[in-house]
Design a protein around this motif. Structure first.
Motif, PDB file in Angstrom:
ATOM      1  N   ILE A 207       0.849  -1.194   0.000  1.00  0.00           N
ATOM      2  CA  ILE A 207       0.000   0.000   0.000  1.00  0.00           C
ATOM      3  C   ILE A 207       0.885   1.244   0.000  1.00  0.00           C
ATOM      4  O   ILE A 207       1.809   1.354   0.805  1.00  0.00           O
ATOM      5  N   PRO A 208       0.642   2.195  -0.904  1.00  0.00           N
ATOM      6  CA  PRO A 208       1.448   3.415  -0.946  1.00  0.00           C
ATOM      7  C   PRO A 208       1.324   4.226   0.345  1.00  0.00           C
ATOM      8  O   PRO A 208       0.483   3.931   1.202  1.00  0.00           O
ATOM      9  N   ASN A 209       2.124   5.258   0.460  1.00  0.00           N
ATOM     10  CA  ASN A 209       2.116   6.137   1.632  1.00  0.00           C
ATOM     11  C   ASN A 209       0.926   7.090   1.548  1.00  0.00           C
ATOM     12  O   ASN A 209       1.076   8.287   1.254  1.00  0.00           O
ATOM     13  N   LEU A 210      -0.255   6.563   1.781  1.00  0.00           N
ATOM     14  CA  LEU A 210      -1.494   7.336   1.675  1.00  0.00           C
ATOM     15  C   LEU A 210      -1.740   8.122   2.954  1.00  0.00           C
ATOM     16  O   LEU A 210      -1.469   7.637   4.053  1.00  0.00           O
ATOM     17  N   SER A 211      -2.295   9.319   2.818  1.00  0.00           N
ATOM     18  CA  SER A 211      -2.690  10.100   3.989  1.00  0.00           C
ATOM     19  C   SER A 211      -4.012   9.570   4.528  1.00  0.00           C
ATOM     20  O   SER A 211      -4.725   8.817   3.852  1.00  0.00           O
ATOM     21  N   ALA A 212      -4.356   9.967   5.751  1.00  0.00           N
ATOM     22  CA  ALA A 212      -5.617   9.524   6.355  1.00  0.00           C
ATOM     23  C   ALA A 212      -6.794   9.949   5.481  1.00  0.00           C
ATOM     24  O   ALA A 212      -6.811  11.050   4.932  1.00  0.00           O
ATOM     25  N   GLY A 213      -7.762   9.045   5.348  1.00  0.00           N
ATOM     26  CA  GLY A 213      -8.927   9.355   4.528  1.00  0.00           C
ATOM     27  C   GLY A 213      -9.608   8.102   4.034  1.00  0.00           C
ATOM     28  O   GLY A 213      -9.268   6.982   4.423  1.00  0.00           O
ATOM     29  N   THR A 214     -10.576   8.294   3.149  1.00  0.00           N
ATOM     30  CA  THR A 214     -11.359   7.207   2.581  1.00  0.00           C
ATOM     31  C   THR A 214     -10.975   7.028   1.116  1.00  0.00           C
ATOM     32  O   THR A 214     -10.868   8.012   0.375  1.00  0.00           O
ATOM     33  N   TYR A 215     -10.798   5.769   0.711  1.00  0.00           N
ATOM     34  CA  TYR A 215     -10.273   5.483  -0.622  1.00  0.00           C
ATOM     35  C   TYR A 215     -11.122   4.459  -1.368  1.00  0.00           C
ATOM     36  O   TYR A 215     -11.740   3.595  -0.768  1.00  0.00           O
ATOM     37  N   ARG A 216     -11.112   4.600  -2.689  1.00  0.00           N
ATOM     38  CA  ARG A 216     -11.731   3.629  -3.594  1.00  0.00           C
ATOM     39  C   ARG A 216     -10.607   2.874  -4.302  1.00  0.00           C
ATOM     40  O   ARG A 216      -9.658   3.481  -4.818  1.00  0.00           O
ATOM     41  N   LEU A 217     -10.704   1.556  -4.319  1.00  0.00           N
ATOM     42  CA  LEU A 217      -9.687   0.722  -4.950  1.00  0.00           C
ATOM     43  C   LEU A 217     -10.095   0.405  -6.385  1.00  0.00           C
ATOM     44  O   LEU A 217     -11.227  -0.020  -6.634  1.00  0.00           O
ATOM     45  N   GLU A 218      -9.159   0.617  -7.320  1.00  0.00           N
ATOM     46  CA  GLU A 218      -9.413   0.325  -8.720  1.00  0.00           C
ATOM     47  C   GLU A 218      -8.243  -0.453  -9.312  1.00  0.00           C
ATOM     48  O   GLU A 218      -7.087  -0.194  -8.973  1.00  0.00           O
ATOM     49  N   ILE A 219      -8.553  -1.412 -10.177  1.00  0.00           N
ATOM     50  CA  ILE A 219      -7.530  -2.111 -10.948  1.00  0.00           C
ATOM     51  C   ILE A 219      -7.850  -1.910 -12.424  1.00  0.00           C
ATOM     52  O   ILE A 219      -8.949  -2.239 -12.886  1.00  0.00           O
ATOM     53  N   VAL A 220      -6.894  -1.359 -13.151  1.00  0.00           N
ATOM     54  CA  VAL A 220      -7.042  -1.129 -14.587  1.00  0.00           C
ATOM     55  C   VAL A 220      -6.128  -2.117 -15.312  1.00  0.00           C
ATOM     56  O   VAL A 220      -4.918  -2.154 -15.055  1.00  0.00           O
ATOM     57  N   THR A 221      -6.687  -2.922 -16.186  1.00  0.00           N
ATOM     58  CA  THR A 221      -5.904  -3.972 -16.834  1.00  0.00           C
ATOM     59  C   THR A 221      -6.460  -4.298 -18.214  1.00  0.00           C
ATOM     60  O   THR A 221      -7.635  -4.045 -18.503  1.00  0.00           O
ATOM     61  N   GLN A 222      -5.610  -4.861 -19.053  1.00  0.00           N
ATOM     62  CA  GLN A 222      -6.025  -5.371 -20.357  1.00  0.00           C
ATOM     63  C   GLN A 222      -6.059  -6.903 -20.354  1.00  0.00           C
ATOM     64  O   GLN A 222      -6.244  -7.521 -21.397  1.00  0.00           O
ATOM     65  N   PHE A 223      -5.927  -7.476 -19.156  1.00  0.00           N
ATOM     66  CA  PHE A 223      -5.850  -8.927 -19.066  1.00  0.00           C
ATOM     67  C   PHE A 223      -7.172  -9.585 -19.405  1.00  0.00           C
ATOM     68  O   PHE A 223      -8.243  -9.136 -19.021  1.00  0.00           O
ATOM     69  N   THR A 224      -7.073 -10.670 -20.134  1.00  0.00           N
ATOM     70  CA  THR A 224      -8.184 -11.596 -20.325  1.00  0.00           C
ATOM     71  C   THR A 224      -7.565 -12.956 -20.612  1.00  0.00           C
ATOM     72  O   THR A 224      -6.361 -13.053 -20.859  1.00  0.00           O
ATOM     73  N   GLN A 225      -8.357 -14.001 -20.550  1.00  0.00           N
ATOM     74  CA  GLN A 225      -7.805 -15.344 -20.759  1.00  0.00           C
ATOM     75  C   GLN A 225      -7.309 -15.508 -22.192  1.00  0.00           C
ATOM     76  O   GLN A 225      -8.055 -15.315 -23.144  1.00  0.00           O
TER      77      GLN A 225
END
Length: 244
Positions: A207-225
């Motif tokens: 986890i990066p050095n995030l400041s206190a707060g509320t976060y949304r997690l996102e994964i951006v990828t071109q992966f597929t089978q």
């Protein structure tokens, strides 16, 4: 037999959280949108026939929630009938004389369904819409330091992300794992060197050095089978995560 008053729609996804049956699925409800206090109060007047105005109800609700938060911060437990809430301290104390340390311990507020809300469950009909299209989905995250599931983030420590087709892969410059600050919309990308595990059903990152707060997690990828997608797709976790 209970009267069906409500309907929930859900799609099925590959269940990567259990290892005993590789062919089972988990259901995730589909939500059209998230309602705030104002919208709920407007619905209570328009649909439910509330005998006060929506603005008056909203004002009273905000006063109630503010006072509830104040009492929770003083250590009181809350029982509204619809939900219960309490204040919890997390972290290990190594000796009877050890004091609270914000770098080692944390305070969280826990909410659980109450009796009145549980009583509504028999009135809900669930419609399974079938297996979801083959898109990436985040099913669960675990903060390894605190063992918190779908809740806390500990900067500088590992976060285990379970899901389907979430492997970060592709040649687009904007693929990766992102933490988005809900208040500021600032996007913090996990550095490639901080990708510990990168598999289709599990990604682990520092986890990066995030400041206190509320976060949304996102994964951006071109992966597929079998091949890479032409365009990236984004998996957005449906629960917000907190740095204390």
């Amino acid at each position: 037999m209970a009267t069906i008053l409500h309907r929930i729609k859900a799609y099925l996804y590959d269940n990567v959280l259990t290892k005993d049956n590789p062919n089972d699925f988990t259901a995730r409800t589909t939500s059209e949108r998230s309602l705030n206090v104002q919208q709920i109060c407007q619905s209570a007047v328009g649909r439910g026939g509330a005998d006060i105005s929506a603005s008056a109800m909203e004002h009273a609700t905000e006063l109630f929630l503010k006072e509830m938060a104040y009492q929770l911060c003083d250590g009181y437990s809350i029982n509204t009938g619809y939900f219960t809430a309490n204040t919890t301290i997390r972290g290990v104390f190594d000796s009877p004389s050890e004091t609270f340390n914000k770098d080692k311990h944390s305070i969280i507020f826990q909410f659980n369904q109450g009796e009145k809300l549980r009583a509504e469950i028999p009135n809900i009909e669930v419609e399974i819409l079938g297996v979801a299209e083959s898109s990436a989905v985040i099913l669960q995250v675990t903060d390894v330091k605190s063992s918190s599931v779908n809740d806390l983030l500990t900067p500088g420590r590992n976060l285990k992300i379970a899901g389907s087709k979430i492997k970060v892969a592709g040649n687009d410059p904007f693929i990766g794992v992102f933490f988005v600050n809900v208040s500021t919309n600032l996007r913090t990308m996990v550095e490639e060197s901080d990708m510990v595990t990168n598999n289709p059903s599990e990604v682990m990152v520092v986890i990066p050095n995030l400041s206190a707060g509320t976060y949304r997690l996102e994964i951006v990828t071109q992966f597929t089978q079998g091949a890479l997608l032409k365009e990236p797709r984004t998996a957005i976790f449906d629960k917000l995560l907190m740095v204390l």
